[in-house]
Design a protein around this motif. Structure first.
Motif, PDB file in Angstrom:
ATOM      1  N   LYS A 184       1.200   5.361   4.314  1.00 22.09           N
ATOM      2  CA  LYS A 184       2.353   5.285   5.229  1.00 22.09           C
ATOM      3  C   LYS A 184       1.897   4.811   6.607  1.00 22.09           C
ATOM      4  CE  LYS A 184       5.023   8.835   2.844  1.00 22.09           C
ATOM      5  NZ  LYS A 184       5.703  10.158   2.955  1.00 22.09           N
ATOM      6  N   SER A 186       0.841  -1.188   0.000  1.00 19.20           N
ATOM      7  CA  SER A 186       0.000   0.000   0.000  1.00 19.20           C
ATOM      8  C   SER A 186       0.883   1.247   0.000  1.00 19.20           C
ATOM      9  CB  SER A 186      -0.900   0.018   1.235  1.00 19.20           C
ATOM     10  OG  SER A 186      -1.546   1.259   1.370  1.00 19.20           O
ATOM     11  N   LYS A 187       0.408   2.296  -0.644  1.00 21.53           N
ATOM     12  CA  LYS A 187       1.131   3.561  -0.637  1.00 21.53           C
ATOM     13  C   LYS A 187       0.893   4.321   0.661  1.00 21.53           C
ATOM     14  CE  LYS A 187       0.996   4.072  -5.665  1.00 21.53           C
ATOM     15  NZ  LYS A 187       0.512   4.899  -6.813  1.00 21.53           N
TER      16      LYS A 187
END
Length: 345
Positions: A85, A82-83
């Motif tokens: 954070k 997943s992008k």
């Protein structure tokens, strides 16, 4: 701040891990916006993994609070692909390699997952200082490992024991092999002939196996009890027992029942496993049996029974005071906030 709890177990089970986790979730609600994915009854790992991953994709949390080993796969997969954070807080309730018995393949899988979770998590919550010592030998940054003993509700006041003609030694917990219930049974057999006024009340587990749990005149088995019955059951005892085996599984855990014992305001008799000696000696609320066996446990129970009511009450008051100061949900909330804040900073 958004936090997603991943709990690969049934939260409605009344055993140590679900009880602790439900308290943790209720405390976390005061700190952040949370979501919870827990296992359905008898749900297999892969359906749970898929459901947890879908929940994380939908929620997009800032922090994943992964409780126990099997919460790590979905947390790590989401983090890696997943992008978003996201940071992982891994709450380790033990070391899978030791807890899985006999099945080498399963042991190896659990070992791999534990190592991945330990290395990739921003913070690791250990159950005890003995577990922290074990884990620090396996990470580069020991500072990310924080000990949080099992929290309990301590909102009430100390309740002294009732005057009874009999002396009751109580146990409330599960029936796992490392709990040392066989020591209690052995002590009961010894004391059945010596003292007719000492009785044992054992609760929290299935007692149908009469070979393991023989029917003795001085032992009452209550089985699994409801949440509402916990406090009355503990208050009915004059002393509470935690004779856990001092071996690798038990030594890396923290017995949640010990927190409940202390919060009930009763003296305790414990083995030297995990942080039990540290807690009892610091609280001055009972006796540590360093060489735990049926004979030594029976001897200490006799000693406790022969103390005056005032002496036992003093120990119980000390236990309650220690729980209120160190194990309450308020104390736990402060520590949990610190963990989440340090992860986000």
């Amino acid at each position: 701040m958004k936090i997603s709890f991943i709990c690969p177990f049934d939260l409605e089970q009344y055993t140590g891990t679900p009880k602790r986790t439900k308290t943790t979730i209720s405390v976390a609600k005061r700190c952040a916006d949370i979501s919870v994915t827990s296992s359905l009854k008898q749900e297999k790992f892969f359906p749970f993994f898929k459901r947890a991953l879908q929940s994380l994709k939908q929620e997009k949390p800032d922090i994943i609070h992964a409780v126990t080993t099997l919460a790590i796969p979905s947390a790590v997969v989401f983090k890696l692909f997943s992008k978003w954070k996201v940071k992982i807080v891994f709450e380790m309730h033990g070391w899978g390699w030791y807890e899985v018995r006999k099945n080498l393949i399963k042991k190896t899988i659990f070992l791999f997952i534990d190592c991945v979770g330990l290395w990739l998590s921003a913070r690791v919550i250990a159950m005890s200082y003995s577990e922290k010592k074990f884990l620090t030998q396996r990470v580069w940054n020991a500072k990310k490992i924080i000990v949080l003993w099992g929290p309990v509700e301590c909102d009430g006041v100390y309740v002294p024991p009732e005057d009874n003609k009999n002396f009751i030694a109580g146990y409330l917990g599960n029936g796992s092999w490392w709990q040392g219930i066989h020591y209690i049974i052995g002590a009961a057999k010894i004391l059945a002939e010596k003292r007719k006024d000492i009785f044992f009340t054992l609760a929290g587990f299935d007692f149908s196996d009469q070979e393991k749990y023989p029917r003795l005149p001085n032992v009452s088995y209550l089985g699994k009890i409801s949440e509402i019955s916990v406090v009355p059951t503990l208050h009915a005892a004059d002393v509470l027992l935690s004779p856990r085996l001092k071996e690798k599984v038990s030594d890396l855990q923290y017995p949640h029942k010990l927190s409940e014992y202390l919060a009930s305001g009763r003296p305790v008799i414990v083995s030297s496993a995990s942080d039990q000696p540290f807690v009892i000696e610091k609280a001055d609320c009972g006796v540590v049996v360093h060489d735990m066996n049926a004979e030594n446990l029976a001897h200490i129970i006799l000693h406790m029974a022969d103390l005056t009511k005032e002496e036992r009450e003093k120990m119980g008051q000390n236990a309650f005071a220690f729980a209120k100061k160190n194990l309450s949900s308020e104390t736990f909330e402060k520590k949990l906030r610190d963990i989440y804040s340090s992860v986000r900073s």
